[in-house]
Design a protein around this motif. Structure first.
Motif, PDB file in Angstrom:
ATOM      1  N   VAL A 154     -73.411  -9.871  -2.616  1.00 33.32           N
ATOM      2  CA  VAL A 154     -73.212  -8.639  -3.377  1.00 33.32           C
ATOM      3  C   VAL A 154     -74.068  -8.712  -4.634  1.00 33.32           C
ATOM      4  CG1 VAL A 154     -71.557  -7.163  -4.555  1.00 33.32           C
ATOM      5  CG2 VAL A 154     -70.865  -8.407  -2.496  1.00 33.32           C
ATOM      6  N   VAL A 155     -75.048  -7.837  -4.711  1.00 33.24           N
ATOM      7  CA  VAL A 155     -75.979  -7.819  -5.840  1.00 33.24           C
ATOM      8  C   VAL A 155     -75.594  -6.679  -6.778  1.00 33.24           C
ATOM      9  CG1 VAL A 155     -78.382  -7.596  -6.559  1.00 33.24           C
ATOM     10  CG2 VAL A 155     -77.821  -8.749  -4.406  1.00 33.24           C
ATOM     11  N   LEU A 176     -79.701 -21.313  -0.034  1.00 30.10           N
ATOM     12  CA  LEU A 176     -78.520 -21.932  -0.633  1.00 30.10           C
ATOM     13  C   LEU A 176     -77.400 -22.156   0.371  1.00 30.10           C
ATOM     14  CD1 LEU A 176     -78.356 -19.894  -3.979  1.00 30.10           C
ATOM     15  CD2 LEU A 176     -78.873 -22.326  -3.769  1.00 30.10           C
ATOM     16  N   THR A 177     -77.287 -21.262   1.343  1.00 23.72           N
ATOM     17  CA  THR A 177     -76.147 -21.308   2.262  1.00 23.72           C
ATOM     18  C   THR A 177     -76.487 -21.834   3.650  1.00 23.72           C
ATOM     19  OG1 THR A 177     -76.525 -19.020   3.004  1.00 23.72           O
ATOM     20  CG2 THR A 177     -75.096 -19.351   1.076  1.00 23.72           C
ATOM     21  N   VAL A 198     -75.477 -12.074  -8.524  1.00 28.94           N
ATOM     22  CA  VAL A 198     -75.351 -12.192  -7.066  1.00 28.94           C
ATOM     23  C   VAL A 198     -74.088 -12.989  -6.767  1.00 28.94           C
ATOM     24  CG1 VAL A 198     -76.420 -12.977  -4.920  1.00 28.94           C
ATOM     25  CG2 VAL A 198     -77.868 -12.242  -6.834  1.00 28.94           C
ATOM     26  N   ARG A 199     -73.190 -12.393  -6.008  1.00 29.08           N
ATOM     27  CA  ARG A 199     -71.992 -13.093  -5.552  1.00 29.08           C
ATOM     28  C   ARG A 199     -72.089 -13.332  -4.052  1.00 29.08           C
ATOM     29  NH1 ARG A 199     -67.894 -14.380  -8.549  1.00 29.08           N
ATOM     30  NH2 ARG A 199     -67.581 -13.428 -10.608  1.00 29.08           N
ATOM     31  N   TYR A 200     -71.781 -14.560  -3.646  1.00 36.99           N
ATOM     32  CA  TYR A 200     -71.802 -14.891  -2.228  1.00 36.99           C
ATOM     33  C   TYR A 200     -70.748 -15.968  -1.987  1.00 36.99           C
ATOM     34  CZ  TYR A 200     -74.509 -19.007  -3.681  1.00 36.99           C
ATOM     35  OH  TYR A 200     -74.914 -20.167  -4.283  1.00 36.99           O
ATOM     36  N   LYS A 206     -68.952 -17.775  -5.220  1.00 37.61           N
ATOM     37  CA  LYS A 206     -70.115 -18.330  -5.903  1.00 37.61           C
ATOM     38  C   LYS A 206     -70.879 -17.217  -6.604  1.00 37.61           C
ATOM     39  CE  LYS A 206     -70.545 -22.174  -2.651  1.00 37.61           C
ATOM     40  NZ  LYS A 206     -69.958 -23.134  -3.611  1.00 37.61           N
ATOM     41  N   LEU A 207     -71.356 -17.530  -7.813  1.00 33.69           N
ATOM     42  CA  LEU A 207     -72.016 -16.518  -8.634  1.00 33.69           C
ATOM     43  C   LEU A 207     -73.329 -17.030  -9.201  1.00 33.69           C
ATOM     44  CD1 LEU A 207     -72.004 -13.812 -10.284  1.00 33.69           C
ATOM     45  CD2 LEU A 207     -70.728 -15.059 -12.044  1.00 33.69           C
ATOM     46  N   VAL A 208     -74.363 -16.217  -9.061  1.00 37.20           N
ATOM     47  CA  VAL A 208     -75.637 -16.435  -9.746  1.00 37.20           C
ATOM     48  C   VAL A 208     -75.772 -15.288 -10.748  1.00 37.20           C
ATOM     49  CG1 VAL A 208     -78.141 -16.547  -9.547  1.00 37.20           C
ATOM     50  CG2 VAL A 208     -76.702 -17.543  -7.749  1.00 37.20           C
TER      51      VAL A 208
END
Length: 232
Positions: A154-155, A176-177, A198-200, A206-208
Motif C-alpha cells: 500500500v503506497v 525485500l519479500t 509503503v506498507r507491506y 512493515k513500513l518504509v
C-alpha cells in the motif's frame, strides 16, 4: 434463486442457473456454507466468517479460471462501497431485499462485473451479510495473495505517483519479500506533506517511510522539540 444453505461441510460451491427474476447474467453459482445467520447489528464480521465467504468466491474464480479478473471485480466493489451512502443503503435492514438486488444488478452492469461476482453479492443479500462486504474484501485480498504468491504493498502519497515510480517501488518490495508478484494499491494521504510511505507484510506490519512528515518529526526529535506540534 441464489440462496445460502446450511450444510454439514464447511464450504461447497456448485454452478447453477439463477431464477430470471433476479435479472442477472448467466453462469451464477449457489453458495453453501455453514455459518450462522444474523440480523444487522453493526458488529464487525469475524475474520473466520468473512474468510469463508472470501474463500468461496476465490474457489469459484479458480474453477472458472477468472481469479485475476475476479480480483479486479473486488477492487471495483471496494471502491463502490467506500461511498458511505452506498454502504448504508445495503446495510439498512429495513430496505427490501428485492430493491437491493435491483441496485446490485445496476452496479454489476455499470461496473462490468462478472456473473459469478454479481451473484455473490446477491448471495450476501440473501444471507443478510452484505453489510460485512468491507471485511470480506480484505479477506479476499489475503486469499488471492496467498494463492498467487502476491505481496500487497500500500503506497500512500500526497499526489498520485507516476507509473514508473510505482514500478520501482514494486521491484524493491519484491526484493525485500521474495514474493513472486507484487500488487500496488495507492492511497492519497495529504498529511504526509510530501514523499510517500509503503506498507507491506502481514496486515501491513512493515513500513518504509520516505515522507517529509517523518523527516520533520526526526528533526524535531533531534532538536528536542518533541512537545512542539509541527504546523503541517
Amino acid at each position: 434463486m441464489a440462496s445460502l444453505r446450511q450444510t454439514p461441510t464447511a464450504l461447497s460451491l456448485k454452478a447453477n442457473l439463477l431464477s430470471p427474476s433476479l435479472c442477472l447474467p448467466k453462469n451464477p453459482f449457489i453458495l453453501k456454507i455453514s455459518v450462522p445467520r444474523r440480523s444487522f447489528t453493526g458488529v464487525r464480521m469475524s475474520a473466520t466468517v468473512a474468510g469463508s465467504y472470501a474463500t468461496a468466491l476465490a474457489d469459484v474464480a479458480k474453477s472458472n479460471n477468472t481469479l485475476d479478473s475476479t480480483s479486479a471485480d473486488i477492487e471495483k466493489i471496494e471502491k463502490i462501497f467506500a461511498d458511505e451512502s452506498v454502504y448504508d443503503f445495503f446495510a439498512n435492514p429495513t430496505i427490501d431485499a428485492e430493491k437491493k438486488r435491483q441496485v446490485v444488478d445496476e452496479i454489476s452492469k455499470s461496473s462490468a462485473l462478472q456473473p459469478h461476482t454479481a451473484n455473490f453479492l446477491n448471495v450476501l443479500i440473501d444471507a443478510k451479510r452484505l453489510d460485512a462486504i468491507k471485511d470480506i474484501v480484505k479477506e479476499f485480498e489475503m486469499v488471492y495473495n496467498s494463492i498467487t504468491n502476491t505481496e500487497l504493498a500500500v503506497v500512500s502519497s500526497v499526489v498520485n505517483l507516476e507509473p514508473d515510480q510505482l514500478a520501482q517501488i514494486a521491484k524493491q518490495v519484491q526484493k525485500l519479500t521474495g514474493a513472486k508478484n507484487v500488487r500496488i494499491k495507492t492511497v492519497i494521504e495529504p498529511s504526509l506533506v510530501a514523499g510517500f510511505t509503503v506498507r507491506y507484510g502481514n496486515g501491513g506490519s512493515k513500513l518504509v517511510d520516505m515522507s517529509v512528515k517523518k523527516q520533520l518529526e526526526e528533526i524535531a526529535a533531534e532538536m528536542d522539540l518533541g512537545d512542539i506540534q509541527l504546523a503541517v
